[in-house]
Design a protein around this motif. Structure first.
Motif, short mmCIF file in Angstrom:
data_model
loop_
_atom_site.label_atom_id
_atom_site.label_comp_id
_atom_site.label_asym_id
_atom_site.label_seq_id
_atom_site.Cartn_x
_atom_site.Cartn_y
_atom_site.Cartn_z
N VAL A 421 0.79 -1.30 -0.06
CA VAL A 421 -0.09 0.05 0.04
C VAL A 421 0.88 1.26 0.00
O VAL A 421 0.44 2.40 -0.60
CB VAL A 421 -1.00 -0.13 1.18
CG1 VAL A 421 -1.88 1.07 1.15
CG2 VAL A 421 -1.92 -1.29 1.24
N ILE A 422 2.13 1.29 0.78
CA ILE A 422 2.93 2.37 0.97
C ILE A 422 3.38 2.56 -0.68
O ILE A 422 3.49 3.74 -1.25
CB ILE A 422 4.14 1.97 1.81
CG1 ILE A 422 3.60 1.85 3.48
CG2 ILE A 422 5.21 3.16 1.61
CD1 ILE A 422 4.69 1.61 4.00
N VAL A 423 4.00 1.54 -1.31
CA VAL A 423 4.58 1.71 -2.84
C VAL A 423 3.34 2.47 -3.71
O VAL A 423 3.72 3.17 -4.38
CB VAL A 423 4.90 0.37 -3.29
CG1 VAL A 423 5.59 0.54 -4.70
CG2 VAL A 423 5.88 0.02 -2.34
N TYR A 424 2.08 1.80 -3.34
CA TYR A 424 0.91 2.27 -4.30
C TYR A 424 0.65 3.65 -4.03
O TYR A 424 0.55 4.56 -5.30
CB TYR A 424 -0.08 1.48 -3.97
CG TYR A 424 -1.59 1.77 -4.40
CD1 TYR A 424 -1.82 2.23 -5.93
CD2 TYR A 424 -2.57 1.94 -3.57
CE1 TYR A 424 -2.96 2.75 -6.13
CE2 TYR A 424 -3.58 2.37 -3.98
CZ TYR A 424 -3.99 2.75 -5.44
OH TYR A 424 -5.14 3.14 -5.80
N LEU A 425 0.54 4.21 -2.75
CA LEU A 425 0.20 5.52 -2.49
C LEU A 425 1.26 6.62 -3.01
O LEU A 425 1.15 7.62 -3.47
CB LEU A 425 -0.21 5.76 -1.16
CG LEU A 425 -1.41 4.90 -0.90
CD1 LEU A 425 -1.70 5.17 0.79
CD2 LEU A 425 -2.57 5.63 -1.61
N ALA A 426 2.53 6.14 -2.71
CA ALA A 426 3.69 6.98 -3.15
C ALA A 426 3.98 7.06 -4.39
O ALA A 426 4.09 8.30 -4.80
CB ALA A 426 5.02 6.32 -2.51
N SER A 427 3.59 6.19 -5.47
CA SER A 427 3.59 6.34 -6.69
C SER A 427 2.37 7.22 -7.28
O SER A 427 2.89 8.18 -8.08
CB SER A 427 3.32 5.07 -7.45
OG SER A 427 4.22 3.97 -6.93
N MET A 428 1.22 7.11 -6.79
CA MET A 428 0.21 8.08 -7.07
C MET A 428 0.44 9.46 -6.53
O MET A 428 -0.06 10.34 -7.57
CB MET A 428 -1.20 7.67 -6.52
CG MET A 428 -1.65 6.44 -7.04
SD MET A 428 -3.49 6.32 -6.76
CE MET A 428 -3.68 6.62 -4.91
N ALA A 429 1.30 9.76 -5.43
CA ALA A 429 1.29 10.87 -5.17
C ALA A 429 2.43 11.66 -6.02
O ALA A 429 2.39 12.73 -6.19
CB ALA A 429 1.92 11.02 -3.48
N LEU A 430 3.50 10.92 -6.23
CA LEU A 430 4.42 11.54 -7.39
C LEU A 430 3.77 12.13 -8.62
O LEU A 430 4.08 13.10 -9.14
CB LEU A 430 5.50 10.34 -7.50
CG LEU A 430 6.54 10.73 -8.50
CD1 LEU A 430 7.36 12.00 -8.05
CD2 LEU A 430 7.80 9.65 -8.70
N LEU A 431 3.08 10.97 -9.13
CA LEU A 431 2.57 11.28 -10.52
C LEU A 431 1.56 12.40 -10.62
O LEU A 431 1.56 13.35 -11.45
CB LEU A 431 1.59 10.00 -11.02
CG LEU A 431 2.62 8.82 -11.45
CD1 LEU A 431 1.66 7.62 -11.69
CD2 LEU A 431 3.30 9.19 -12.55
#
Length: 463
Positions: A421-431
């Protein structure tokens, strides 16, 4: 045309009622969990599984009503209240159409539960729970359309008060149908679905009727003369809202896969996950309130032609949000036992706490990424830029989150699954941050869709 107020005071004034409104919805979920938790772990796991899959199926439909806020807020910012009234009715018609489509999902519930691989008893209860919730789709669609209109005009206080009434109505109905009081049958976890369906329908109708009982809405926004279907505006609403619906559906689909994978790890792991998600919903409530404030204020700025002010208001909202998330992060890190005690029976706390404790640590890390994505995505929605957020969300969910979870969970267990979940949310935040830094999102909704509520045709003008 006056310049929209984007001060910190206005941000807090708009977002606080939304937060409190979400608090009532969150409290509904918490009360459901507490009441059902008294029945047992199987009942708790059933409601958790049924609720998540229900919201997954419904997310495509209620997500499509979020565009009402954008069209209404831009019309409000432009000083065109007639256009806001036209946009409201198109939202009502879209909601009625979507509620009809929802009923075709009824027979899918048992098949979805079988796909999860949960225990047979959990599958049976969760399927019945989901089917009852589907029956309340009409009230939910009506509620969402009205809710987005109120928020678009900046009256976030109205849904707040209705949310409090809904909380008490839902709690009373749950008490009656879960435990079989006042002569009602004892339905257990299915009773929670009955109570929620009743509450959604009653409040949806009440919010709609309220618009016509008060002249500040009925007359100011010309709701009665604008009752007909306006094809150009309806098309604009669908074009604007469809990416939101798809985004929400695919996002919830990713979390549904996550829940199904966790369900295969065992009922205690699923019950702990459900309890932690409900505790996390307090942070989601705050982020969602700030996101709605961003959507409304950005929409008003774009409608008024103040595009750079739209960027500034998003930055202000993020500052407010980071302060709130810091406080909540401390609560999740240092008080996991107290939080879990709210959702499970004392005899089961010792069983579930070891599973839940590391999950709260992961939630604390997720807060900053989740807030960043939600606030900026809300602002982009206010401008009518709904496609980019959809692509970012779907890409992060289905190219990163779902494959990683499916691979990691069976091999490394619950904590590893949650770390995805951390990887997922961090990816969205960056994009979403990369999009926000540019200027491509600074267009009004009408530049992105064929149709505008600010330019009614001759037949409507005559009306």
């Amino acid at each position: 045309m006056s310049r929209p107020d984007t001060s910190y005071r206005q941000i807090i004034g708009l977002s606080t009622p939304v937060m409190l409104s979400q608090l009532s919805y969150t409290a509904m979920g918490i009360i459901d969990t507490i009441m059902v938790g008294k029945v047992g772990v199987v009942a708790l796991a059933s409601v958790g599984l049924g609720s998540i899959l229900f919201w997954w199926l419904l997310s495509l439909f209620w997500g499509m009503l979020a565009g009402v806020n954008t069209l209404v807020s831009q019309a409000e910012g432009a000083g065109d209240r007639k256009a806001a009234g036209v946009a409201f009715w198109q939202g009502i018609y879209l909601g009625l159409f979507l509620s009809v489509l929802v009923f075709v999902l009824w027979p899918l519930a048992p098949h979805l539960m079988a796909w999860t691989g949960a225990s047979p008893e959990v599958q049976a209860n969760a399927a019945r729970y989901m089917q009852i919730r589907l029956l309340g789709a009409f009230g939910l669609m009506l509620l969402m359309a009205c809710d987005n209109f109120y928020r678009g005009i900046g009256r976030t206080d109205v849904p707040m008060w209705f949310g409090f009434v809904k909380l008490f109505l839902n709690s009373g109905a749950n008490y009656v149908f879960i435990f079989g009081h006042l002569g009602a049958p004892e339905l257990g976890p299915v009773g929670a679905a009955v109570g929620t369906a009743i509450a959604n329908t009653v409040i949806g109708i009440a919010m709609f009727v309220n618009l016509f009982l008060r002249s500040e809405f009925r007359d100011a926004y010309h709701l009665l003369p604008r009752v007909r279907l306006h094809r150009r505006v309806f098309k604009a609403l669908v074009v604007l809202s469809l990416p939101i619906g798809i985004q929400t559906f695919m996002e919830m689909g990713g979390f549904s896969v996550f829940t199904a994978v966790v369900a295969r790890l065992g009922d205690p792991q699923l019950a702990a996950t459900d309890a932690v998600i409900h505790a996390w919903s307090a942070a989601f409530m705050l982020s969602y309130g700030l996101s709605i404030a961003g959507q409304t204020l950005v929409g008003q700025c774009i409608g008024a032609g103040e595009k750079e002010e739209a960027r500034r208001v998003i930055r202000r909202i993020l500052r407010v949000g980071f302060c709130l998330m810091a406080v909540l992060g401390l609560v999740y890190v240092f008080l996991p036992e107290s939080l879990m005690a709210l959702f499970v029976r004392p005899s089961e706390l010792a069983i579930l706490l070891p599973f839940a404790r590391p999950l709260f640590m992961i939630v604390a890390v997720c807060l900053v990424f989740d807030l960043t994505f939600m606030v900026i995505a809300g602002g982009l929605r206010g401008a009518g830029d709904t496609t980019y957020a959809m692509m970012a969300n779907i890409g992060a969910a289905w190219l990163i989150f779902v494959p990683l979870t499916v691979y990691v969970a069976p091999r490394y267990g619950l904590v590893a699954a949650w770390s995805c979940v951390i990887v997922y949310l961090a990816s969205m935040a960056l994009l979403i941050w990369l999009r926000f830094r540019g200027t491509a999102w600074m267009k009004d909704a009408i530049e992105r869709a064929d149709g505008t509520p600010s330019e009614p045709d001759e037949a409507e003008t005559a009306a």
